[in-house]
Design a protein around this motif. Structure first.
Motif, PDB file in Angstrom:
ATOM      1  N   GLU A 116       0.845   7.405  10.082  1.00 41.84           N
ATOM      2  CA  GLU A 116      -0.519   6.871  10.152  1.00 41.84           C
ATOM      3  C   GLU A 116      -0.544   5.381   9.855  1.00 41.84           C
ATOM      4  OE1 GLU A 116      -2.902  11.000   8.980  1.00 41.84           O
ATOM      5  OE2 GLU A 116      -2.657   9.412   7.495  1.00 41.84           O
ATOM      6  N   ALA A 117       0.261   4.949   8.888  1.00 45.38           N
ATOM      7  CA  ALA A 117       0.329   3.518   8.586  1.00 45.38           C
ATOM      8  C   ALA A 117       0.926   2.749   9.758  1.00 45.38           C
ATOM      9  CB  ALA A 117       1.153   3.299   7.323  1.00 45.38           C
ATOM     10  N   SER A 148     -10.728  10.288   1.989  1.00 47.35           N
ATOM     11  CA  SER A 148     -10.630  11.118   3.188  1.00 47.35           C
ATOM     12  C   SER A 148      -9.620  10.480   4.132  1.00 47.35           C
ATOM     13  CB  SER A 148     -11.986  11.222   3.878  1.00 47.35           C
ATOM     14  OG  SER A 148     -12.348   9.974   4.445  1.00 47.35           O
ATOM     15  N   ASN A 149      -9.064  11.294   5.014  1.00 51.42           N
ATOM     16  CA  ASN A 149      -8.085  10.762   5.941  1.00 51.42           C
ATOM     17  C   ASN A 149      -8.675   9.651   6.804  1.00 51.42           C
ATOM     18  OD1 ASN A 149      -6.660  11.332   8.968  1.00 51.42           O
ATOM     19  ND2 ASN A 149      -5.282  11.126   7.231  1.00 51.42           N
ATOM     20  N   ALA A 150      -9.930   9.813   7.193  1.00 50.87           N
ATOM     21  CA  ALA A 150     -10.573   8.770   7.991  1.00 50.87           C
ATOM     22  C   ALA A 150     -10.685   7.467   7.200  1.00 50.87           C
ATOM     23  CB  ALA A 150     -11.956   9.236   8.452  1.00 50.87           C
ATOM     24  N   GLU A 151     -10.990   7.571   5.900  1.00 53.57           N
ATOM     25  CA  GLU A 151     -11.106   6.358   5.086  1.00 53.57           C
ATOM     26  C   GLU A 151      -9.747   5.704   4.864  1.00 53.57           C
ATOM     27  OE1 GLU A 151     -14.987   6.667   2.253  1.00 53.57           O
ATOM     28  OE2 GLU A 151     -13.239   7.839   1.615  1.00 53.57           O
ATOM     29  N   VAL A 152      -8.703   6.516   4.666  1.00 49.92           N
ATOM     30  CA  VAL A 152      -7.360   5.954   4.510  1.00 49.92           C
ATOM     31  C   VAL A 152      -6.977   5.160   5.750  1.00 49.92           C
ATOM     32  CG1 VAL A 152      -4.899   6.550   4.426  1.00 49.92           C
ATOM     33  CG2 VAL A 152      -6.499   7.632   2.842  1.00 49.92           C
ATOM     34  N   LEU A 207      -2.259   1.953  -4.917  1.00 50.22           N
ATOM     35  CA  LEU A 207      -1.890   3.359  -4.850  1.00 50.22           C
ATOM     36  C   LEU A 207      -3.134   4.182  -4.572  1.00 50.22           C
ATOM     37  CD1 LEU A 207       0.442   3.673  -7.997  1.00 50.22           C
ATOM     38  CD2 LEU A 207       1.087   3.120  -5.646  1.00 50.22           C
ATOM     39  N   VAL A 208      -3.087   5.013  -3.549  1.00 46.01           N
ATOM     40  CA  VAL A 208      -4.214   5.871  -3.186  1.00 46.01           C
ATOM     41  C   VAL A 208      -3.773   7.321  -3.326  1.00 46.01           C
ATOM     42  CG1 VAL A 208      -5.873   6.508  -1.405  1.00 46.01           C
ATOM     43  CG2 VAL A 208      -5.062   4.148  -1.549  1.00 46.01           C
ATOM     44  N   GLY A 209      -4.462   8.084  -4.167  1.00 45.87           N
ATOM     45  CA  GLY A 209      -4.127   9.495  -4.325  1.00 45.87           C
ATOM     46  C   GLY A 209      -4.549  10.022  -5.671  1.00 45.87           C
ATOM     47  N   LEU A 265       0.845  -1.201   0.000  1.00 38.89           N
ATOM     48  CA  LEU A 265       0.000   0.000   0.000  1.00 38.89           C
ATOM     49  C   LEU A 265       0.873   1.241   0.000  1.00 38.89           C
ATOM     50  CD1 LEU A 265      -2.799   1.443   0.374  1.00 38.89           C
ATOM     51  CD2 LEU A 265      -2.409   1.230   2.854  1.00 38.89           C
ATOM     52  N   CYS A 266       0.504   2.229  -0.828  1.00 34.78           N
ATOM     53  CA  CYS A 266       1.189   3.531  -0.858  1.00 34.78           C
ATOM     54  C   CYS A 266       0.128   4.614  -0.971  1.00 34.78           C
ATOM     55  CB  CYS A 266       2.153   3.602  -2.043  1.00 34.78           C
ATOM     56  SG  CYS A 266       2.993   5.194  -2.226  1.00 34.78           S
ATOM     57  N   VAL A 267       0.159   5.595  -0.068  1.00 36.15           N
ATOM     58  CA  VAL A 267      -0.828   6.669  -0.043  1.00 36.15           C
ATOM     59  C   VAL A 267      -0.112   8.008  -0.211  1.00 36.15           C
ATOM     60  CG1 VAL A 267      -2.646   7.803   1.294  1.00 36.15           C
ATOM     61  CG2 VAL A 267      -2.316   5.330   1.499  1.00 36.15           C
TER      62      VAL A 267
END
Length: 705
Positions: free
Chosen positions: A599-600, A562-566, A522-524, A491-493
């Motif tokens: 966060e991770a 959203s940060n909460a979803e990440v 990849l999230v972004g 995972l990479c955000v």
């Protein structure tokens, strides 16, 4: 200039020389760029005279001209242009505490954005030393010459407004106020307001768009009377700048971890100790002003968002701030002064023209300044440009950023850093040697950064299941490991941006063969793909996939969450009940801190981060995560292979140590407490002298909803 205001410091052990330690941590003692800077501030270096040896090139020539002087006229090597040399002389003069004459300033305004920034920064000292009469005469000559291009002419009018000068007659100024060029016209309006000519400013009904309507409303003879009122003052008011991207949309365009940090930090700061109210300062472009004209809106109890209007059809990118620098300084001064409880302290975090503009606005409003200094772009400047044919445009831009950082250090009432490998900001002294011994100070303080507590998003269970199904589809398309079991997940955000290196990550994933062992998520990036930088990054990812079609089904590209979803997704992937293991990788070229990585780690994922930057401060290789070389696809691929090779037991132990560290040390509440002490100490020192304030500013259009 606020030379008398010192950074908060820690004790320096006996026999320890911070600069030498910093230079050792930052690179070899002979690293030319840092050595030249150290010599400029007369740091106690030993050895040969600093500088480059061997064949000359553009970097060596520009740095020599800016810090040491290049002799007369043009340099024999001829890499630098006459414009480069004029700018270098100006910067060298300003760094040494000198100022150009008013006439020189006017001539330099036609030298491009970098030269205008240096004049903008020095102007108040120019007026103070040369006197308003000479300054006014120089501006008058420049404006009446008639040949100045619009950016230079607008800058002259704004410089006049900043010092309440009258270089034009009322008829001449009225003519400028109705000129077709927007920059010149708006600057003329601001000068009219500063010199008692509000009656000559057009009515708001003549505005051509939302930006002009907002500007004319604030300048108007009958501005709205709304103000933010919170009863008697019970503490200080702190402003924190977040000029890039949108506050609540991390991962889209220029919006990244800073927005997440400042959102939670502002909430935590409000009501912490001496801090009564927090303003997070953002920009609002013309379309955003058309959709919502309110400039001040409450975000949470004690935390407000203050919008600085910018005359742009789009959100500003870093290279666009220079065109709006003077206007942004005016807006900041007007808005900071207009609040019912004026701003006591402004905290800026980036070395760019936007931060320089806010710092100047703060000076005019009597607001003190805290600056977070980072070695960016200093850290990689020699490595990137120490070659025969570097990218000259990028080099000039980076040297400009170094100059802006130096000016912000000089202007700041307090300088803080981001913790480095030693847990403090000692390394910073290698990049900013002027901090060493600043009024007897030692090492600048490095307040801890942190993340807020996790709060599940709405519909958490259903949304988590939906996201995990998408990930599992990619896992199902990945071959099973030779020894059995389920393929892993990487995972990479982060926002889609060259510095985050998602394209390099995809190439490394494929080139190392890790695409046969793990799916990549990849999230972004925006779901609408309207940002040109994001489009370019997606194209690079597509290019990498063309070489290996089988990898396409094993790659998941999710738009920014959203940060909460990440954080919910990270918790879901870290769930030990899942059949596939998950690891987090930050592939950035460098991270000064790396909030996404924290966060991770807090979610319980084994994480790998870049060697460069501040990550090694908290991530210890092999103990609570992995440090990897992200400079090339080959070394990044080696890092991915190493990350996937960590056995389940070791991964769980490292992830547990990482999680405990983050939860006990890196919280936004702890960060707020430390920063509140800094802000209180700065505010108690008293407001800086605010010159050229002009007439009282009207109130700020605001909403309490």
């Amino acid at each position: 200039m606020n030379r008398s205001h010192t950074a908060r410091t820690g004790a320096v052990p006996a026999g320890h020389h911070p600069l030498r330690a910093a230079r050792t941590a930052a690179g070899e003692p002979s690293e030319p760029f840092l050595a030249v800077r150290a010599a400029h501030w007369r740091a106690p270096l030993t050895g040969d005279a600093p500088g480059w040896r061997g064949t000359p090139h553009l970097l060596a020539e520009l740095v020599r001209a800016e810090y040491r002087g290049g002799g007369s006229g043009t340099d024999p090597a001829g890499f630098a242009t006459p414009r480069d040399l004029r700018l270098a002389r100006l910067r060298r003069l300003v760094r040494a505490g000198g100022v150009p004459t008013p006439s020189e300033c006017v001539r330099l305004l036609d030298g491009g954005e970098h030269a205008r920034a240096a004049v903008f920064d020095a102007w108040q000292d120019v007026v103070r030393r040369s006197g308003p009469t000479r300054a006014e005469a120089a501006l008058r000559a420049g404006l009446r010459a008639g040949a100045a291009p619009e950016p230079a002419a607008a800058a002259m009018l704004d410089l006049a407004a900043a010092a309440t000068l009258r270089p034009l007659t009322r008829p001449e100024l009225r003519e400028a106020a109705s000129a077709p060029g927007r920059q010149r016209r708006h600057a003329a309006w601001r000068l009219l307001a500063a010199t008692g000519g509000r009656s000559l400013i057009p009515d708001v009904g003549t505005a051509g768009d939302a930006y002009e309507r907002t500007l004319l409303t604030l300048l108007g003879r009958n501005p709205p009377a709304e103000r933010v009122r919170g009863g008697p003052r019970r503490g200080i008011v702190v402003a924190q700048s977040m000029l890039l991207g949108r506050l609540d949309r991390p991962g889209e365009g220029m919006s990244g971890g800073l927005g997440v940090l400042l959102s939670s930090l502002g909430d935590a700061l409000a009501g912490t100790g001496p801090v009564a109210r927090v303003l997070t300062v953002v920009t609002a472009c013309t379309p955003e002003l058309a959709a919502d004209p309110v400039l001040l809106r409450r975000r949470s109890p004690g935390h407000w968002v203050l919008r600085i209007p910018v005359d742009s059809a789009n959100q500003l990118r870093p290279d666009e701030f220079g065109r709006h620098r003077e206007a942004m300084a005016w807006w900041a001064a007007e808005l900071f002064s207009s609040l019912a409880t004026p701003v006591d302290v402004l905290h800026v975090r980036y070395a760019d023209d936007g931060s320089l503009a806010l710092a100047e606005g703060a000076r005019r409003a009597g607001t003190r300044v805290v600056f977070t200094a980072t070695p960016d772009p200093h850290r990689q400047l020699t490595e990137r440009y120490d070659k025969p044919a570097p990218d000259g445009t990028a080099l000039r831009d980076d040297l400009h950023r170094v100059f802006v950082a130096d000016r912000l250090v000089e202007r700041a009432d307090r300088v803080v850093g981001i913790a480095g490998r030693d847990g403090g900001a000692t390394e910073l002294l290698g990049y900013f040697p002027q901090l060493l011994g600043r009024d007897g100070a030692g090492v600048p303080s490095a307040p801890p950064e942190g993340i807020p507590p996790y709060l599940p998003p709405p519909r958490a269970q259903a949304r988590r299941a939906e996201l995990l199904r998408t990930v599992d589809a990619a896992v199902a398309a990945t071959p099973e490991p030779a020894g059995g079991g389920t393929p892993a997940v990487l995972l990479c955000v982060g926002r889609l941006h060259p510095v985050k290196q998602q394209d390099l990550l995809v190439r490394a994933w494929i080139g190392s063969g890790c695409h046969r062992r793990a799916a990549l998520v990849l999230v972004g990036g925006s779901a609408h793909a309207g940002d040109p930088v994001e489009r370019a990054m997606r194209a690079r990812v597509e290019d990498a996939l063309r070489a290996c079609p089988e990898a396409r089904r094993r790659l998941v590209l999710l738009p920014a969450l959203s940060n909460a979803e990440v954080r919910m997704l990270e918790r879901g992937l870290a769930d030990p009940a899942r059949s596939s293991s998950a690891r987090y990788v930050c592939a950035s070229a460098k991270e000064e801190f790396g909030l996404g990585l924290l966060e991770a780690m807090e979610a319980g994922l084994l994480a790998a981060g870049p060697l460069r930057g501040g990550v090694p401060h908290y991530l210890v290789d092999g103990h609570n995560g992995l440090l990897i070389d992200t400079s090339r696809a080959e070394t990044l691929g080696d890092g991915l292979a190493r990350l996937l090779a960590v056995d389940a037991g070791s991964a769980a132990a490292m992830a547990a140590r990482a999680q405990a560290l983050v939860r006990t040390t890196f919280s936004s509440a702890a960060m707020a407490g430390t920063l509140a002490e800094h802000y209180a100490a700065v505010a108690e020192a008293g407001a800086p002298t605010a010159t050229s304030r002009g007439p009282a500013a009207p109130a700020v259009p605001a909403s309490t909803h």
